[in-house]
Design a protein around this motif. Structure first.
Motif, PDB file in Angstrom:
ATOM      1  N   MET A   1      11.637   1.019  12.547  1.00  0.00           N
ATOM      2  CA  MET A   1      10.500   0.555  13.307  1.00  0.00           C
ATOM      3  C   MET A   1      10.824  -0.840  13.839  1.00  0.00           C
ATOM      4  N   VAL A   2      10.809  -0.949  15.181  1.00  0.00           N
ATOM      5  CA  VAL A   2      11.025  -2.238  15.839  1.00  0.00           C
ATOM      6  C   VAL A   2       9.748  -2.599  16.600  1.00  0.00           C
ATOM      7  N   ASN A   3       9.716  -3.791  17.187  1.00  0.00           N
ATOM      8  CA  ASN A   3       8.508  -4.261  17.880  1.00  0.00           C
ATOM      9  C   ASN A   3       7.283  -4.203  16.968  1.00  0.00           C
ATOM     10  N   HIS A   4       7.494  -4.542  15.706  1.00  0.00           N
ATOM     11  CA  HIS A   4       6.427  -4.461  14.707  1.00  0.00           C
ATOM     12  C   HIS A   4       5.606  -5.746  14.610  1.00  0.00           C
ATOM     13  N   GLY A   5       6.026  -6.785  15.302  1.00  0.00           N
ATOM     14  CA  GLY A   5       5.234  -8.009  15.361  1.00  0.00           C
ATOM     15  C   GLY A   5       5.546  -9.039  14.297  1.00  0.00           C
ATOM     16  N   ILE A   6       6.417  -8.729  13.349  1.00  0.00           N
ATOM     17  CA  ILE A   6       6.789  -9.707  12.318  1.00  0.00           C
ATOM     18  C   ILE A   6       8.051 -10.431  12.780  1.00  0.00           C
ATOM     19  N   PRO A   7       8.018 -11.749  12.918  1.00  0.00           N
ATOM     20  CA  PRO A   7       9.181 -12.491  13.435  1.00  0.00           C
ATOM     21  C   PRO A   7      10.429 -12.257  12.592  1.00  0.00           C
ATOM     22  N   THR A   8      11.563 -12.211  13.278  1.00  0.00           N
ATOM     23  CA  THR A   8      12.834 -12.018  12.577  1.00  0.00           C
ATOM     24  C   THR A   8      13.062 -13.106  11.534  1.00  0.00           C
ATOM     25  N   GLY A   9      12.612 -14.333  11.818  1.00  0.00           N
ATOM     26  CA  GLY A   9      12.785 -15.423  10.857  1.00  0.00           C
ATOM     27  C   GLY A   9      12.083 -15.161   9.550  1.00  0.00           C
ATOM     28  N   VAL A  10      10.914 -14.526   9.595  1.00  0.00           N
ATOM     29  CA  VAL A  10      10.171 -14.195   8.368  1.00  0.00           C
ATOM     30  C   VAL A  10      10.952 -13.171   7.545  1.00  0.00           C
ATOM     31  N   LEU A  11      11.522 -12.182   8.228  1.00  0.00           N
ATOM     32  CA  LEU A  11      12.324 -11.165   7.539  1.00  0.00           C
ATOM     33  C   LEU A  11      13.578 -11.785   6.923  1.00  0.00           C
ATOM     34  N   ASP A  12      14.264 -12.598   7.701  1.00  0.00           N
ATOM     35  CA  ASP A  12      15.495 -13.230   7.215  1.00  0.00           C
ATOM     36  C   ASP A  12      15.208 -14.153   6.028  1.00  0.00           C
ATOM     37  N   ASN A  13      14.091 -14.854   6.077  1.00  0.00           N
ATOM     38  CA  ASN A  13      13.750 -15.762   4.978  1.00  0.00           C
ATOM     39  C   ASN A  13      13.488 -15.009   3.687  1.00  0.00           C
ATOM     40  N   LEU A  14      12.854 -13.834   3.794  1.00  0.00           N
ATOM     41  CA  LEU A  14      12.603 -13.048   2.583  1.00  0.00           C
ATOM     42  C   LEU A  14      13.911 -12.536   1.995  1.00  0.00           C
ATOM     43  N   LEU A  15      14.808 -12.040   2.830  1.00  0.00           N
ATOM     44  CA  LEU A  15      16.100 -11.569   2.335  1.00  0.00           C
ATOM     45  C   LEU A  15      16.899 -12.712   1.710  1.00  0.00           C
TER      46      LEU A  15
ATOM     47  N   THR B   1       6.067   3.609   1.982  1.00  0.00           N
ATOM     48  CA  THR B   1       6.958   2.526   1.593  1.00  0.00           C
ATOM     49  C   THR B   1       7.462   1.862   2.866  1.00  0.00           C
ATOM     50  N   ILE B   2       7.268   0.552   2.959  1.00  0.00           N
ATOM     51  CA  ILE B   2       7.802  -0.212   4.082  1.00  0.00           C
ATOM     52  C   ILE B   2       9.004  -0.995   3.566  1.00  0.00           C
ATOM     53  N   LEU B   3      10.170  -0.686   4.101  1.00  0.00           N
ATOM     54  CA  LEU B   3      11.423  -1.227   3.568  1.00  0.00           C
ATOM     55  C   LEU B   3      12.081  -2.175   4.552  1.00  0.00           C
ATOM     56  N   LEU B   4      12.453  -3.331   4.036  1.00  0.00           N
ATOM     57  CA  LEU B   4      13.297  -4.294   4.744  1.00  0.00           C
ATOM     58  C   LEU B   4      14.656  -4.281   4.066  1.00  0.00           C
ATOM     59  N   GLN B   5      15.735  -4.121   4.814  1.00  0.00           N
ATOM     60  CA  GLN B   5      17.074  -4.120   4.224  1.00  0.00           C
ATOM     61  C   GLN B   5      18.021  -4.966   5.061  1.00  0.00           C
TER      62      GLN B   5
ATOM     63  N   SER C   1      14.615  -4.718  11.996  1.00  0.00           N
ATOM     64  CA  SER C   1      13.739  -3.545  11.915  1.00  0.00           C
ATOM     65  C   SER C   1      13.159  -3.394  10.513  1.00  0.00           C
ATOM     66  N   LEU C   2      12.134  -2.545  10.411  1.00  0.00           N
ATOM     67  CA  LEU C   2      11.568  -2.124   9.145  1.00  0.00           C
ATOM     68  C   LEU C   2      11.629  -0.605   9.095  1.00  0.00           C
TER      69      LEU C   2
ATOM     70  N   CYS D   1       7.998  -2.542   0.029  1.00  0.00           N
ATOM     71  CA  CYS D   1       6.570  -2.779  -0.173  1.00  0.00           C
ATOM     72  C   CYS D   1       5.877  -1.430  -0.253  1.00  0.00           C
ATOM     73  N   PHE D   2       5.102  -1.214  -1.325  1.00  0.00           N
ATOM     74  CA  PHE D   2       4.467   0.072  -1.566  1.00  0.00           C
ATOM     75  C   PHE D   2       2.982   0.021  -1.210  1.00  0.00           C
ATOM     76  N   ILE D   3       2.539   1.052  -0.473  1.00  0.00           N
ATOM     77  CA  ILE D   3       1.145   1.190  -0.061  1.00  0.00           C
ATOM     78  C   ILE D   3       0.508   2.306  -0.882  1.00  0.00           C
ATOM     79  N   TYR D   4      -0.554   1.981  -1.620  1.00  0.00           N
ATOM     80  CA  TYR D   4      -1.277   2.992  -2.412  1.00  0.00           C
ATOM     81  C   TYR D   4      -2.646   2.431  -2.788  1.00  0.00           C
ATOM     82  N   PRO D   5      -3.512   3.204  -3.444  1.00  0.00           N
ATOM     83  CA  PRO D   5      -4.883   2.739  -3.689  1.00  0.00           C
ATOM     84  C   PRO D   5      -4.951   1.485  -4.554  1.00  0.00           C
TER      85      PRO D   5
END
Length: 276
Positions: free
Chosen positions: A1-15, A151-155, A178-179, A215-219
């Motif tokens: 999934m691309v064009n998801h609206g989360i800046p690449t810098g935010v993803l890189d910082n988490l990794l 499950t939303i996965l960043l790798q 991407s996610l 990241c897991f999505i559930y009740p």
């Protein structure tokens, strides 16, 4: 999934911060080491070791929370708490958008799946897979499908994730920025097989370390005893109900009791037709 609206810098910082946590001196990591499942923040390797006899080639930082609008960042490791908080805040809106898009894909109103109270962000796992000198003798994560809604996965760019497609293992090539979104068992259950949960694994490699964040999505906790079954609007004579109602707690209890044995948990909750 691309064009998801989360800046690449935010993803890189988490990794980056995930790697920094796992590469700290052992004494600093051990502050969070536990096998107590009631702890909100846990550091461990092979979380289901008592059910699964094969140790898996990874370490994990697990962060649980019941409401992303009230996250206590103070309980997270200092080295990555701000990066985790920033990522989760951005992910909240994306999660809501996914719920709308999946509802519309089913021919339902855009708020239908969200109204079932099962689309909540509940857990983030920050994985670290060290380089493996003998990758043929172990596995990063064994074959399984996730018991959740999504499950939303960043790798990172190392690779190693594979999905099972037509009984063949297929590499999931990383795409920068991407996610990856995996359907889980609970989504397959409530959509009566309209969406199928994906079986996947992570192979050990000599390259690395490999970093990922799932990241897991559930009740939410207050809804985990609520019965969930196939959405009535999706049922018909040509598409009869295939699964019995179950709570997320009952599903996750069965999933955990059998361990990662390579067999999906979902068939245990199938209805048996009168002709069988």
């Amino acid at each position: 999934m691309v064009n998801h609206g989360i800046p690449t810098g935010v993803l890189d910082n988490l990794l980056r911060s995930t790697r920094e946590f796992h590469e700290q001196p052992k004494e600093m990591r051990m502050e969070f080491y536990t096998r107590d499942c009631t702890r909100k923040v846990k550091y461990y390797s092979t979380g289901d070791l008592y059910q699964t006899k094969t140790a898996q080639w990874r370490d994990t930082l697990s962060c649980d929370f019941d409401d992303t609008s009230k996250i206590d960042l103070g309980s997270f490791p200092e080295i990555c708490r701000n990066e985790i908080g920033d990522y989760l805040n951005r992910l909240h809106g994306l999660k809501n958008l996914l719920a709308e898009l999946l509802s519309e894909a089913l021919g339902l109103s855009s708020n239908h799946l969200a109204s079932l109270e099962c689309f909540d962000i509940q857990r983030l796992l920050c994985h670290y897979y060290p380089p493996c000198p003998e990758p043929d003798l172990t596995i990063g994560i064994m074959k399984h499908s996730d018991p959740y809604i999504l499950t939303i996965l960043l790798q990172d760019n190392i690779g190693g994730l594979q999905i099972l497609h037509k009984n063949q293992w297929v590499d999931v090539t990383p795409v920068q920025g991407s996610l990856l979104v995996n359907a889980g068992d609970l989504l397959q259950l409530i959509t009566n097989d309209h969406f199928k949960s994906v079986e996947h694994r992570v192979v050990a490699t000599r390259a690395g370390p490999r970093i990922s964040a799932a990241c897991f999505i559930y009740p939410r906790n207050k809804n985990q005893s609520k019965p969930y079954g196939p959405v009535k609007e999706l049922l018909s004579d040509k598409n009869p109900q295939k699964y019995r109602e179950t709570s997320f707690l009952d599903y996750i209890h069965y999933f955990g009791s059998k361990g990662l044995d390579g067999v999906k948990a979902l068939p245990h909750f199938q209805l048996i037709s009168a002709n069988e």
